[in-house]
Write an enzyme that holds these catalytic residues in place. Structure first.
Site, short mmCIF file in Angstrom:
data_model
loop_
_atom_site.label_atom_id
_atom_site.label_comp_id
_atom_site.label_asym_id
_atom_site.label_seq_id
_atom_site.Cartn_x
_atom_site.Cartn_y
_atom_site.Cartn_z
N SER A 154 10.38 -2.99 -2.49
CA SER A 154 9.46 -3.61 -1.54
C SER A 154 8.17 -3.85 -2.32
CB SER A 154 9.18 -2.70 -0.34
OG SER A 154 10.34 -2.52 0.42
N THR A 155 7.96 -5.10 -2.71
CA THR A 155 6.82 -5.40 -3.57
C THR A 155 5.48 -5.16 -2.88
OG1 THR A 155 6.93 -7.74 -2.97
CG2 THR A 155 8.10 -7.07 -4.95
N CYS A 156 5.41 -5.33 -1.58
CA CYS A 156 4.14 -5.14 -0.86
C CYS A 156 3.68 -3.68 -0.91
CB CYS A 156 4.28 -5.55 0.60
SG CYS A 156 4.58 -7.30 0.83
N PHE A 157 4.64 -2.77 -0.92
CA PHE A 157 4.32 -1.35 -0.87
C PHE A 157 4.59 -0.63 -2.19
CE2 PHE A 157 5.46 -2.67 3.45
CZ PHE A 157 4.25 -2.41 4.07
N LYS B 267 -2.04 1.09 -4.79
CA LYS B 267 -0.96 1.84 -4.14
C LYS B 267 -0.18 2.56 -5.23
CE LYS B 267 -0.44 -1.73 -0.70
NZ LYS B 267 -0.30 -3.12 -0.96
#
Length: 79
Positions: free
Chosen positions: A44-47, A23
């Site tokens: 936002s670590t996921c994104f 990403k």
């Protein structure tokens, strides 16, 4: 190292570097909380989203980002 952990939730990047995360790093504007210019950045670590307030100076940006990386790197909360 603290910035990477703050942004990704991991202490280090994978063997392929940033590109191996799958990403892109995205920087988005975050509003000041209650008009406070010392609002800390969040992420936002996921994104891999870095949420930055519109600091009036580079010095304040550097100071607040360093504090966020130090204090928030192992604190995962919804923001």
């Amino acid at each position: 190292r603290r910035f990477v952990e703050f942004l990704t939730g991991s202490e280090c990047l994978p063997a392929g570097g940033w590109g191996a995360l799958g990403k892109p790093l995205t920087v988005v504007r975050k509003d000041f909380e209650h008009g406070n210019e010392r609002t800390l950045p969040s992420c936002s670590t996921c994104f891999i989203f870095l949420k930055l307030p519109p600091y009036p100076t580079k010095a304040l940006l550097k100071q607040c980002l360093a504090l966020a990386c130090l204090e928030g790197r192992q604190n995962f909360a919804l923001s």
